[in-house]
Design a protein around this motif. Sequence first.
Motif, PDB file in Angstrom:
ATOM      1  N   GLN A  11      -5.883  83.586  99.071  1.00 20.27           N
ATOM      2  CA  GLN A  11      -5.386  84.930  98.802  1.00 20.27           C
ATOM      3  C   GLN A  11      -6.251  85.655  97.769  1.00 20.27           C
ATOM      4  OE1 GLN A  11      -1.413  83.090  98.091  1.00 20.27           O
ATOM      5  NE2 GLN A  11      -0.634  84.939  99.102  1.00 20.27           N
ATOM      6  N   VAL A  12      -6.286  86.959  97.875  1.00 17.82           N
ATOM      7  CA  VAL A  12      -6.980  87.778  96.889  1.00 17.82           C
ATOM      8  C   VAL A  12      -6.211  87.709  95.572  1.00 17.82           C
ATOM      9  CG1 VAL A  12      -7.642  90.134  96.269  1.00 17.82           C
ATOM     10  CG2 VAL A  12      -7.932  89.329  98.617  1.00 17.82           C
ATOM     11  N   ARG A  23      -4.194  99.080 102.621  1.00 15.96           N
ATOM     12  CA  ARG A  23      -5.149  98.818 101.545  1.00 15.96           C
ATOM     13  C   ARG A  23      -4.545  98.100 100.345  1.00 15.96           C
ATOM     14  NH1 ARG A  23      -8.216 104.525 101.275  1.00 15.96           N
ATOM     15  NH2 ARG A  23      -8.864 103.711  99.236  1.00 15.96           N
ATOM     16  N   ASP A  24      -3.321  97.598 100.493  1.00 16.40           N
ATOM     17  CA  ASP A  24      -2.725  96.805  99.421  1.00 16.40           C
ATOM     18  C   ASP A  24      -3.357  95.410  99.425  1.00 16.40           C
ATOM     19  OD1 ASP A  24      -0.751  94.889  98.151  1.00 16.40           O
ATOM     20  OD2 ASP A  24       0.225  96.799  97.725  1.00 16.40           O
ATOM     21  N   SER A  25      -3.823  94.963  98.276  1.00 14.76           N
ATOM     22  CA  SER A  25      -4.567  93.699  98.188  1.00 14.76           C
ATOM     23  C   SER A  25      -3.735  92.483  98.598  1.00 14.76           C
ATOM     24  CB  SER A  25      -5.088  93.487  96.768  1.00 14.76           C
ATOM     25  OG  SER A  25      -4.016  93.318  95.848  1.00 14.76           O
ATOM     26  N   SER A  26      -2.394  92.586  98.521  1.00 10.35           N
ATOM     27  CA  SER A  26      -1.548  91.449  98.877  1.00 10.35           C
ATOM     28  C   SER A  26      -1.586  91.142 100.369  1.00 10.35           C
ATOM     29  CB  SER A  26      -0.095  91.703  98.452  1.00 10.35           C
ATOM     30  OG  SER A  26       0.454  92.795  99.167  1.00 10.35           O
ATOM     31  N   ASN A  27      -2.142  92.065 101.150  1.00  7.67           N
ATOM     32  CA  ASN A  27      -2.246  91.856 102.596  1.00  7.67           C
ATOM     33  C   ASN A  27      -3.538  91.173 103.006  1.00  7.67           C
ATOM     34  OD1 ASN A  27       0.229  93.150 103.067  1.00  7.67           O
ATOM     35  ND2 ASN A  27      -0.750  95.167 103.020  1.00  7.67           N
ATOM     36  N   TYR A  28      -4.339  90.736 102.029  1.00  3.53           N
ATOM     37  CA  TYR A  28      -5.662  90.202 102.333  1.00  3.53           C
ATOM     38  C   TYR A  28      -5.869  88.793 101.782  1.00  3.53           C
ATOM     39  CZ  TYR A  28      -7.089  95.018 103.441  1.00  3.53           C
ATOM     40  OH  TYR A  28      -7.190  96.263 103.987  1.00  3.53           O
ATOM     41  N   GLY A  29      -6.737  88.061 102.485  1.00  4.30           N
ATOM     42  CA  GLY A  29      -7.312  86.837 101.965  1.00  4.30           C
ATOM     43  C   GLY A  29      -8.806  87.033 101.845  1.00  4.30           C
ATOM     44  N   LEU A  30      -9.508  85.952 101.499  1.00  7.57           N
ATOM     45  CA  LEU A  30     -10.962  86.005 101.383  1.00  7.57           C
ATOM     46  C   LEU A  30     -11.567  84.947 102.297  1.00  7.57           C
ATOM     47  CD1 LEU A  30     -11.340  86.333  97.503  1.00  7.57           C
ATOM     48  CD2 LEU A  30     -11.674  88.146  99.204  1.00  7.57           C
ATOM     49  N   ASN A  31     -12.604  85.333 103.052  1.00  6.07           N
ATOM     50  CA  ASN A  31     -13.267  84.366 103.923  1.00  6.07           C
ATOM     51  C   ASN A  31     -14.319  83.584 103.147  1.00  6.07           C
ATOM     52  OD1 ASN A  31     -15.546  85.998 103.706  1.00  6.07           O
ATOM     53  ND2 ASN A  31     -15.278  86.945 105.718  1.00  6.07           N
ATOM     54  N   ALA A  32     -15.085  82.768 103.854  1.00  3.56           N
ATOM     55  CA  ALA A  32     -16.068  81.905 103.196  1.00  3.56           C
ATOM     56  C   ALA A  32     -17.142  82.698 102.474  1.00  3.56           C
ATOM     57  CB  ALA A  32     -16.697  80.969 104.218  1.00  3.56           C
ATOM     58  N   ASP A  33     -17.373  83.949 102.878  1.00  2.56           N
ATOM     59  CA  ASP A  33     -18.366  84.811 102.234  1.00  2.56           C
ATOM     60  C   ASP A  33     -17.753  85.683 101.146  1.00  2.56           C
ATOM     61  OD1 ASP A  33     -20.442  83.887 103.909  1.00  2.56           O
ATOM     62  OD2 ASP A  33     -19.768  85.241 105.502  1.00  2.56           O
ATOM     63  N   ASN A  34     -16.509  85.399 100.792  1.00  2.08           N
ATOM     64  CA  ASN A  34     -15.790  86.163  99.770  1.00  2.08           C
ATOM     65  C   ASN A  34     -15.580  87.613 100.180  1.00  2.08           C
ATOM     66  OD1 ASN A  34     -14.500  85.429  97.300  1.00  2.08           O
ATOM     67  ND2 ASN A  34     -15.863  86.833  96.206  1.00  2.08           N
TER      68      ASN A  34
END
Length: 356
Positions: free
Chosen positions: A242-243, A283-294
């Motif tokens: 998670q972000v 665009r709320d950050s809670s809806n995102y994760g980070l992939n292997a490339d950040n």
Amino acid sequence: MELYEEFLKVTGVLNQRLSITPVLYGSLGLQRATNYKLNPEDIDILVPQVFLQERWQELQSTLASIGYQLVDENEHEFKKDSVNVGIAYIEDLKPFAGVDYSSLEITNHHGARFYMLSLTDYLKVYHQSLQDGYRRTKKNKKDQQKLELLGGRIQREDMLKELVHNWKHYCNKDSFIGIGSTRKAYRVLDYVIKVNLHPIGYQQSKAEYDIYQVMEERGLAELFAETYYVDEAISIQKYYKQVETRAGQSFEIDLEKDQSLLPPKYGEVLHLLDTVFDSFDLRDSSNYGLNADNKLIFIDYGMTKALYESEWVPLAEAGVLPQIYVEPCIVCGEEKELRMYGDDDSDKRCYECGKE
């Protein structure tokens, strides 16, 4: 002394003298099941409970006859030279890890007869072991490595069947990773199980599944966590880190300031979600994760503007669904996200302090 060969000798004696068909357990059993070298340090077996109670003296005498002396009665541990044998009872598999011991596969090798756990059985065992207080303190790293090994060996189709069938076993306080107003999320290896807290959660999960299928057809799936399975109780999705929050709160993705986080085609995907799928709060950050490339990847993308306005808002105003406010928790005193149910809710505890 080769542990597996010694296990076969012990098992042969138990077969012949006590009519015990033991379970090969622990690291030695997992090594045998995966054919992956784990360097087990001892032999772990399971026997019927009666041999650790009414017939305990018979078991001790039988093992003593082949050189094994009792070194720890509480742990039912025996030792011969450099080899330790730990014994527990087979009936504990069901309450401890949800493993049906009556359906275990029987193996015959060099005249010894014993039971083997399947890979999914071991997945349940080591997942549960990580929740156990003693093992979390003493063997956490090794158990986590075994879980990762199992995750790599179990084919995705089999893994999904296991998670769908036994999701309640895997969803507990130690695998918990987050909660929203309509769903609660748990991590199991590289998967996330989203448990629906309200029927709106099911609608969100179904939308995520449908969106992913369309994005895959358009060559844009790499920006989304794949949703593998959906039913009215749960959905299963690929896990991404998670972000992190900023000052303890989620934040709005800024297309200029957060440029380093944006993946290729991010603008195109935002436009599609907004215009084709009526997606909400993109665009709320809670809806995102980070992939292997950040880079950002959508992990929560099923809420629509229509669903939000027609169903979520009325339920939140009625106190059925929680609204999130950032205020000090009355228990821990820290400023956190509080789940508040309607205007009359005065319980200002955070989730960690007991309020769902």
